[in-house]
Design an enzyme around this catalytic site. Structure first.
Site, mmCIF file in Angstrom:
data_model
loop_
_atom_site.group_PDB
_atom_site.id
_atom_site.type_symbol
_atom_site.label_atom_id
_atom_site.label_comp_id
_atom_site.label_asym_id
_atom_site.label_seq_id
_atom_site.Cartn_x
_atom_site.Cartn_y
_atom_site.Cartn_z
ATOM 1 N N GLU A 31 0.863 -1.185 0.000
ATOM 2 C CA GLU A 31 0.000 0.000 0.000
ATOM 3 C C GLU A 31 0.893 1.226 0.000
ATOM 4 O O GLU A 31 1.967 1.218 0.608
ATOM 5 C CB GLU A 31 -0.896 0.016 1.244
ATOM 6 C CG GLU A 31 -1.746 1.291 1.319
ATOM 7 C CD GLU A 31 -2.840 1.265 2.372
ATOM 8 O OE1 GLU A 31 -2.768 0.411 3.274
ATOM 9 O OE2 GLU A 31 -3.745 2.101 2.283
ATOM 10 N N CYS A 38 -6.568 1.162 2.778
ATOM 11 C CA CYS A 38 -7.500 2.284 2.817
ATOM 12 C C CYS A 38 -7.353 3.229 1.631
ATOM 13 O O CYS A 38 -8.292 3.971 1.329
ATOM 14 C CB CYS A 38 -7.332 3.040 4.127
ATOM 15 S SG CYS A 38 -7.778 2.059 5.556
ATOM 16 N N GLU A 85 -11.766 -3.607 3.890
ATOM 17 C CA GLU A 85 -12.272 -3.236 5.216
ATOM 18 C C GLU A 85 -13.573 -2.442 5.130
ATOM 19 O O GLU A 85 -13.748 -1.465 5.861
ATOM 20 C CB GLU A 85 -11.214 -2.459 6.005
ATOM 21 C CG GLU A 85 -10.044 -3.314 6.412
ATOM 22 C CD GLU A 85 -9.159 -2.702 7.482
ATOM 23 O OE1 GLU A 85 -9.350 -1.528 7.844
ATOM 24 O OE2 GLU A 85 -8.249 -3.414 7.962
HETATM 25 O O1 AHR Z 1 -2.124 -1.395 6.632
HETATM 26 C C1 AHR Z 1 -2.587 -0.148 7.001
HETATM 27 C C2 AHR Z 1 -4.089 -0.073 6.983
HETATM 28 O O2 AHR Z 1 -4.620 -0.982 7.898
HETATM 29 C C3 AHR Z 1 -4.735 -0.461 5.697
HETATM 30 O O3 AHR Z 1 -4.820 0.589 4.815
HETATM 31 C C4 AHR Z 1 -6.104 -0.889 6.124
HETATM 32 O O4 AHR Z 1 -6.657 -1.842 5.273
HETATM 33 C C5 AHR Z 1 -5.920 -1.349 7.523
HETATM 34 O O5 AHR Z 1 -6.817 -0.759 8.379
#
Ligand code: AHR
Length: 651
Positions: free
Chosen positions: A40, A237, A369
């Site tokens: 990410e 996220c 999520e």
């Molecule tokens: O890994 C960091 C965050 O943790 C990610 O963006 C999310 O999916 C989770 O809440």
């Protein structure tokens, strides 16, 4: 080779246990994709991290158009550097700089870029500068300089742009004469007239595979070394966005770099205690590049798409069901982009970007999520459309933010009811949770939806700072729970730690798997746990028991076993979370050892608060040795606070 005879007497105070390893009762197969990665763009993971661009805000599209840039001018003259907006002609990259120069003989103006927490510059390395420009004046001279942290020039080039009609690219390369951890880059101007500039870009030559405008090779190498089964991208996220407008849209991340619109990164403002006002996404690392990384390192691509919901911790905006079709179409088009032939609309775009062969996409996640009935309603719409057109693509649904509780139960039950292929579970929990969940999957349904442990990390408390959250306790407890993933390989098909990268000067979230600064990199103890699992996963589960039961914490021991049917190796993993060494008799049922030597790989430290660091990158890292496995029940000693892997060849 250093040979240790581990048939010796018990260490002082050590416990003795007999593990029965039922080689004659091989269990389920282990997915070849079992251990993967989750990438990410968080903690400067992409811009300022793996994307090797050194210039921050190269196209002046941040909220503050000159963020990251310092403009100086001698003598001061108001209005000599202005930001222009040509929105009607170039919607995705509207801004550019116009410089009006007024002194033919002297350096009259300069632009200095600070980089992402400085710029890493390496002595002797070539740097490739490019920019878009437009001028109608001859005689403008530009000096491009690399600077160290004392503003001393450590590399330069002279540029003399030729007058032109429309935007053109100017490229020039030059070498650095010294190294700087926190360098900068300066353009100094001489002459008279007007020059327009955009997309000012500077890359080191030592990118991964030497690709121009490419990725940091040391970071990709760390991933390649793990031989990961898959890469989940681009979030997290960031997929959801603070609101719908800020969601991740893969179509904005492909094609010519200068046409990819800059977007604020939601980690820019997420945590008041870790603000990062200069954190944006240039999308130099876009979906094409993600697919390419996967291909390069032999990992299956696992893209995650927005499901028509913004982050529910933020705006929680929903796209009405009646307006969901474009989101579903994005998912369908992504399959065509990845797998379609070169005559299809999206397959041709991939081909035009230099990859006529398909990327072999086999799975996709819808939502990250997200929760509530609104998620299930939306997921079903995607599922119907995707399964109708591409039944071969496996779909992944999210069981939300937590691994238990009402929200989890609701999502888990509903996703199982609609027979989703994989359920993406996330658990950011204490080391205790990890130890006590080594048996989590023992009681899961064996058929139907499979588990993808898509984000997990053990969060140790009471540590001095964020960087030290990646301590040995966190890694050891993860290794313990992962024995349960492996024992239940018929339930858990994929697993990935989270998040992947963090910059020591630019993180928002800890712990993280791999840490970097502008020049250096190190793997945390957690990295070595992941790597050891990935490189030693085997192809079939072998039951391993203590007193007829799975080993899930008796005397703080955890264990799993597997066989690699190709190399004919038995692989035993043992976590000793006890504060003293323990001896273990290995009782092999139904196996003839090929010889009396075995390989022992140990990851160990006496201090659970120990960490790796930029200064001591391999303080906790695997140590390999050869051991003797003599007799009917060879005895091994597992050190206190250790993760050990024993590999034995069989016939
Ligand atoms: O890994 C960091 C965050 O943790 C990610 O963006 C999310 O999916 C989770 O809440």
């Amino acid at each position: 080779m250093f040979l240790i005879l581990l048939v010796s007497a018990f260490a002082a105070n050590a416990q003795n246990h007999t593990f029965s390893i039922q080689v004659n009762k091989p269990g389920v197969s282990i997915s070849p994709n079992m251990y993967g990665l989750f990438f990410e763009d968080i903690n400067l993971g992409a811009d300022g991290g793996i994307y090797a661009e050194l210039i921050k805000n190269r196209s002046f599209e941040f909220f503050k158009p000159l963020m990251g840039w310092q403009v100086t001018q001698k003598p001061f003259r108001e209005g000599s550097v202005v930001v222009l907006n040509r929105g009607s002609q170039f919607k995705t990259n509207p801004r550019f700089l116009r410089l009006s120069l007024n002194n033919i003989n002297q350096e009259t103006m300069s632009l200095t870029n600070e980089g992402f927490r400085g710029m890493g510059i390496k002595k002797g390395l070539r740097y490739d500068l490019s920019f878009l420009y437009k001028t109608n004046e001859a005689g403008i001279k530009i000096r491009a300089s690399l600077l160290n942290s004392n503003n001393k020039e450590i590399g330069s080039a002279i540029i003399t742009p030729v007058p032109n009609e429309g935007w053109e690219t100017y490229s020039i390369s030059f070498n650095a004469t010294d190294t700087a951890l926190k360098g900068a880059f300066k353009l100094s101007f001489e002459g008279n007239g007007i020059i327009d500039l955009d997309m000012i870009s500077l890359f080191p030559a030592d990118t991964w595979k030497g690709r121009p405008g490419g990725l940091r090779a040391d970071m990709i190498q760390m991933l390649a070394d793990m031989k990961p089964g898959f890469v989940r991208f681009p979030g997290g996220c960031v997929v959801e966005g603070f609101d719908i407008a800020q969601r991740y849209q893969w179509k904005n991340t492909i094609g010519p770099i200068e046409s990819r619109p800059t977007l604020i990164n939601r980690w820019n403002f997420e945590f008041a205690h870790r603000p990062a006002p200069d954190y944006f996404q240039s999308f130099g690392l876009g979906f094409f590049e993600y697919f390419q990384i996967c291909e390069d390192i032999g990992a299956a691509p696992l893209p995650i798409l927005n499901c028509g919901m913004a982050c529910q911790f933020n705006s929680a905006e929903l796209v009405p069901l009646s307006e969901l079709q474009p989101y579903v179409q994005d998912a369908l088009d992504l399959v065509e982009f990845a797998n379609g032939n070169v005559h299809s609309k999206w397959g041709k775009i991939r081909s035009d970007m230099g990859h006529p062969q398909p990327f072999n996409l086999k799975m996709m996640g819808i939502g990250n999520e997200n929760w509530g009935p609104q998620y299930i309603e939306r997921f079903k719409i995607f599922q119907k459309a995707l399964k109708e057109k591409y039944p071969e693509i496996k779909l992944i649904g999210s069981s939300g933010t937590d691994p238990n509780g009402d929200r989890f139960d609701f999502l888990n039950n509903n996703l199982r009811f609609i027979k989703v292929d994989f359920i993406d579970e996330h658990f950011y929990r204490t080391p205790q949770f990890f130890y006590s969940n080594a048996n989590r999957y023992d009681s899961y349904p064996r058929k139907e939806s499979k588990v993808f442990a898509g984000e997990y990390a053990s969060h140790a408390s009471g540590v001095p700072n964020g960087v030290t959250k990646n301590n040995w306790l966190s890694a050891l407890s993860e290794a313990a729970m992962m024995t349960g993933f492996e024992r239940n390989a018929d339930v858990v098909h994929m697993a990935s730690y989270a998040p992947l990268f963090a910059h020591v000067d630019g993180w928002q979230w800890t712990p993280d798997l791999i840490w970097i600064d502008n020049l250096n990199i190190y793997g945390t103890p957690n990295y070595y746990v992941q790597k050891l699992y990935s490189l030693n996963k085997g192809s079939r589960v072998i039951p391993i028991q203590l007193d007829g039961k799975p080993i899930i914490g008796q005397d703080s021991l955890f264990a799993s076993a597997s066989s690699n049917e190709k190399s004919k190796e038995l692989i035993i993993k043992i976590v000793n979370a006890n504060n003293m060494a323990q001896t273990i008799s290995l009782n092999f049922a139904g196996m003839r050892l090929l010889n009396t030597s075995a390989k022992l790989i140990e990851l160990q430290n006496d201090d659970l608060t120990s960490c790796n660091s930029i200064q001591f990158p391999t303080n906790i890292s695997p140590v390999e040795s050869e051991i003797k496995v003599k007799g009917k029940r060879p005895v091994i000693t597992v050190k206190k606070y250790s993760f050990s892997i024993i590999k034995v060849k069989y016939t």
